[in-house]
Write a protein that holds these residues in place. Structure first.
Motif, PDB file in Angstrom:
ATOM      1  N   GLY A 104       0.756  -1.250  -0.179  1.00 17.57           N
ATOM      2  CA  GLY A 104       0.098  -0.061   0.096  1.00 17.57           C
ATOM      3  C   GLY A 104       1.069   1.255  -0.027  1.00 17.57           C
ATOM      4  O   GLY A 104       1.987   1.069  -0.222  1.00 17.57           O
ATOM      5  N   ARG A 105       0.314   2.276   0.396  1.00 16.10           N
ATOM      6  CA  ARG A 105       1.188   3.620   0.201  1.00 16.10           C
ATOM      7  C   ARG A 105       1.861   3.585   1.605  1.00 16.10           C
ATOM      8  O   ARG A 105       2.995   4.185   1.298  1.00 16.10           O
ATOM      9  CB  ARG A 105       0.070   4.819   0.170  1.00 16.10           C
ATOM     10  CG  ARG A 105       0.934   6.068  -0.176  1.00 16.10           C
ATOM     11  CD  ARG A 105      -0.021   7.257  -0.629  1.00 16.10           C
ATOM     12  NE  ARG A 105       0.945   8.342  -0.791  1.00 16.10           N
ATOM     13  CZ  ARG A 105       0.413   9.578  -0.561  1.00 16.10           C
ATOM     14  NH1 ARG A 105      -0.594   9.966  -0.078  1.00 16.10           N
ATOM     15  NH2 ARG A 105       1.333  10.480  -0.705  1.00 16.10           N
ATOM     16  N   TYR A 106       1.348   3.427   2.574  1.00 18.28           N
ATOM     17  CA  TYR A 106       1.996   3.648   3.687  1.00 18.28           C
ATOM     18  C   TYR A 106       2.507   2.444   4.487  1.00 18.28           C
ATOM     19  O   TYR A 106       3.330   2.370   5.278  1.00 18.28           O
ATOM     20  CB  TYR A 106       1.138   4.260   4.922  1.00 18.28           C
ATOM     21  CG  TYR A 106       0.639   5.647   4.364  1.00 18.28           C
ATOM     22  CD1 TYR A 106       1.543   6.725   4.049  1.00 18.28           C
ATOM     23  CD2 TYR A 106      -0.782   6.060   4.229  1.00 18.28           C
ATOM     24  CE1 TYR A 106       1.233   7.921   3.714  1.00 18.28           C
ATOM     25  CE2 TYR A 106      -1.034   7.476   3.790  1.00 18.28           C
ATOM     26  CZ  TYR A 106      -0.302   8.307   3.318  1.00 18.28           C
ATOM     27  OH  TYR A 106      -0.647   9.341   3.042  1.00 18.28           O
ATOM     28  N   ILE A 107       1.998   1.119   4.228  1.00 19.94           N
ATOM     29  CA  ILE A 107       2.147   0.011   4.712  1.00 19.94           C
ATOM     30  C   ILE A 107       2.342  -1.154   3.668  1.00 19.94           C
ATOM     31  O   ILE A 107       1.571  -1.025   2.840  1.00 19.94           O
ATOM     32  CB  ILE A 107       1.199  -0.332   5.892  1.00 19.94           C
ATOM     33  CG1 ILE A 107      -0.111  -0.526   5.460  1.00 19.94           C
ATOM     34  CG2 ILE A 107       1.343   0.775   7.261  1.00 19.94           C
ATOM     35  CD1 ILE A 107      -1.222  -0.970   6.514  1.00 19.94           C
ATOM     36  N   VAL A 108       2.909  -2.353   3.955  1.00 11.34           N
ATOM     37  CA  VAL A 108       2.623  -3.480   3.395  1.00 11.34           C
ATOM     38  C   VAL A 108       1.965  -4.537   4.232  1.00 11.34           C
ATOM     39  O   VAL A 108       2.511  -4.808   5.273  1.00 11.34           O
ATOM     40  CB  VAL A 108       4.130  -4.096   2.894  1.00 11.34           C
ATOM     41  CG1 VAL A 108       4.119  -5.281   2.016  1.00 11.34           C
ATOM     42  CG2 VAL A 108       4.722  -2.902   2.101  1.00 11.34           C
ATOM     43  N   LEU A 109       1.036  -5.255   3.733  1.00  9.36           N
ATOM     44  CA  LEU A 109       0.515  -6.343   4.465  1.00  9.36           C
ATOM     45  C   LEU A 109       1.038  -7.639   4.261  1.00  9.36           C
ATOM     46  O   LEU A 109       1.116  -8.031   3.057  1.00  9.36           O
ATOM     47  CB  LEU A 109      -1.085  -6.030   4.254  1.00  9.36           C
ATOM     48  CG  LEU A 109      -2.174  -7.009   4.818  1.00  9.36           C
ATOM     49  CD1 LEU A 109      -2.171  -6.280   6.244  1.00  9.36           C
ATOM     50  CD2 LEU A 109      -3.469  -7.073   4.199  1.00  9.36           C
TER      51      LEU A 109
END
Length: 517
Positions: free
Chosen positions: A146-151
């Protein structure tokens, strides 16, 4: 500093240009229907186990089988395969992992034959696109960026980017993410999350969870070779990774793509929606922004430097070699050492740009002009690090050797971008013999008369090389003015540097090429 993204939509695919202070720094071509992008998740089939390499070859539907090494299976591989099988065989399966019992991690020093069998179906993610004669490189450590995090499914670990160095900020972000993340999902907090509040992080997390849920639905009915979760388009992924306050324009020349990008921006950064613009000018987008000219000047074997020096760039299968030359650099500096330093600093700036622009990966060897002083070699090394700091690819730069050589390794995940700057003569098609070039004006006028009188076209535009454009439009009584009196209509003409010097195209009101029948 300003960043602009330009997207030119064509029948063959999308051309994407990233500009920094009006200078082209990245160029991508995304062909329509292109598959096996980095980040795509497929349901693959094990075709062959190779114990000697401790790896397997996986069938994804590409002409070459994809490569999967044991170390790329990831510790949670057994949990991934158990979940995949459960989803496809049990109608009561859900996308949530809170009630899913994770399996033990596989050993780091295990063997591929202990965890995979021939014809087994597994969920895999593309980490390197097909390059040259090689198929895609795969991983089973599934992650959704994602833009701020990686899941990261099947994990409970929360890690923070090393580039966020302040201890209190790292703790704050860890606490926020811990409070909002679903069970059995790990999270990697990206550098751009620094300073963001819980609402922004939560919105990004919800988007990734929704993506996981959509993938779960696709997996229930998926067949081998099917795409389960697709990565974003190249333009969207650039925006996701790079969109910040310095972005001031995103220009697109297709209404459909404009709506798609605008909706994407609205999702990830609502305050930036207003910078997305639909290009509707008479002049083509890349032509209006001067991109065509930059492409022609930047992708050749020889690249000029502002001070008079130049680079020679050679490509081989194993590595890339860049030679720095002083050329006709004036000796305004006090001595040869200072001249060499000045040219090398200019070269370092351009090389940093060229690596991103051509997406050169693997080993790069740069032969700088020899400098005797160790301090000067250190200055060039630091300049190179400074120029590459914004590069999204992973890289390692070694200091200059005493021979003036610098070694760089740069992550290669997709084929190198290459644009031919040599033009085949449109008249002779490379034979070296043409009819008299002065006859091109007669040919154009004959075709124009035929289109107006025989094909009865009402609105005509002519795209042609700038030299031809000047020939037909310059002067009080230009050729175009004479056409106006002759045909009682104004013929629009547009410059197009992508055309050869004797090429021209007739277009109708919709911009479609008019064929002479």
């Amino acid at each position: 500093m300003s960043n602009e993204l330009l997207i030119n939509v064509t029948q063959k695919g999308n051309r994407i240009a990233l500009l920094k202070d009006k200078r082209l720094i990245e160029c991508h071509f995304e062909s329509s229907g292109h598959q096996f992008n980095v980040g795509d998740i497929y349901l693959g089939t094990v075709k062959k186990l190779v114990p000697g390499l401790n790896a397997a070859f996986i069938d994804l539907g590409y002409e070459k089988d994809a490569f999967l090494h044991y170390l790329d299976l990831g510790p949670q591989f057994k949990s991934l395969t158990k979940y995949s099988k459960f989803v496809q065989t049990n109608s009561k399966a859900t996308s949530k992992l809170n009630k899913f019992n994770l399996e033990k991690d596989i050993p780091k020093d295990g063997k591929i034959s202990q965890v995979l069998t021939k014809n087994q179906q597994i969920l895999v993610q593309v980490v390197k696109e097909p390059i040259s004669s090689k198929g895609p490189r795969l991983s089973c450590e599934i992650s959704l960026a994602g833009r701020y995090i990686v899941l990261v499914p099947f994990s409970d670990v929360i890690s923070v980017s090393k580039k966020i160095t302040e201890k209190d900020e790292r703790l704050r972000l860890t606490r926020l993410v811990t409070s909002i993340k679903p069970e059995n999902f790990g999270v990697i907090i990206r550098t751009v999350a620094e300073g963001k509040d819980v609402a922004e992080l939560d919105r990004d997390l919800r988007t990734l969870v929704k993506k996981w849920e959509d993938g779960f639905k696709a997996l229930k009915t998926a067949k081998p070779r099917d795409l389960v979760i697709g990565e974003l388009s190249r333009a969207s992924s650039i925006l996701r990774d790079m969109l910040n306050e310095s972005f001031d324009t995103i220009s697109i020349d297709s209404k459909e793509s404009y709506d798609e990008i605008r909706n994407f921006i609205k999702t990830i950064a609502p305050d930036k929606e207003k910078i997305v613009k639909l290009h509707q000018g008479k002049v083509k987008l890349f032509e209006a922004a001067g991109i065509e000219k930059q492409l022609k000047s930047l992708f050749g074997k020889s690249v000029s430097l502002p001070g008079g020096g130049y680079l020679i760039i050679e490509h081989t299968e194993a590595l890339h070699v860049i030679d720095v030359n002083s050329g006709n650099k004036s000796n305004a500096e006090s001595d040869q050492e200072n001249t060499a330093l000045a040219v090398n600093l200019e070269a370092a700036k351009e090389i940093g740009r060229q690596l991103r622009l051509r997406d050169m990966g693997g080993i790069i060897v740069v032969d700088f002009i020899d400098m005797k002083k160790a301090d000067n070699r250190r200055i060039v090394y630091e300049k190179m690090r400074e120029e590459m700091k914004d590069d999204r690819a992973k890289f390692v730069i070694l200091p200059l050797s005493k021979f003036g050589l610098m070694q760089i390794t740069r992550q290669r995940v997709r084929p190198e971008m290459n644009i031919s700057t040599l033009e085949t003569c449109p008249t002779c098609n490379g034979t070296g013999k043409i009819t008299a070039s002065i006859l091109v004006s007669d040919q154009l006028e004959n075709n124009l008369e035929y289109i107006i009188n025989k094909q009865n076209e009402k609105h005509i535009r002519i795209a042609l090389h700038p030299y031809l454009h000047a020939y037909f439009t310059q002067g009080l009584m230009s050729r175009r003015v004479k056409w106006f009196f002759k045909y009682q209509r104004w013929i629009r003409m547009e410059k197009d540097t992508s055309l050869g010097i004797t090429e021209f195209k007739f277009k109708n009101e919709q911009g479609e090429e008019i064929e002479i029948v």
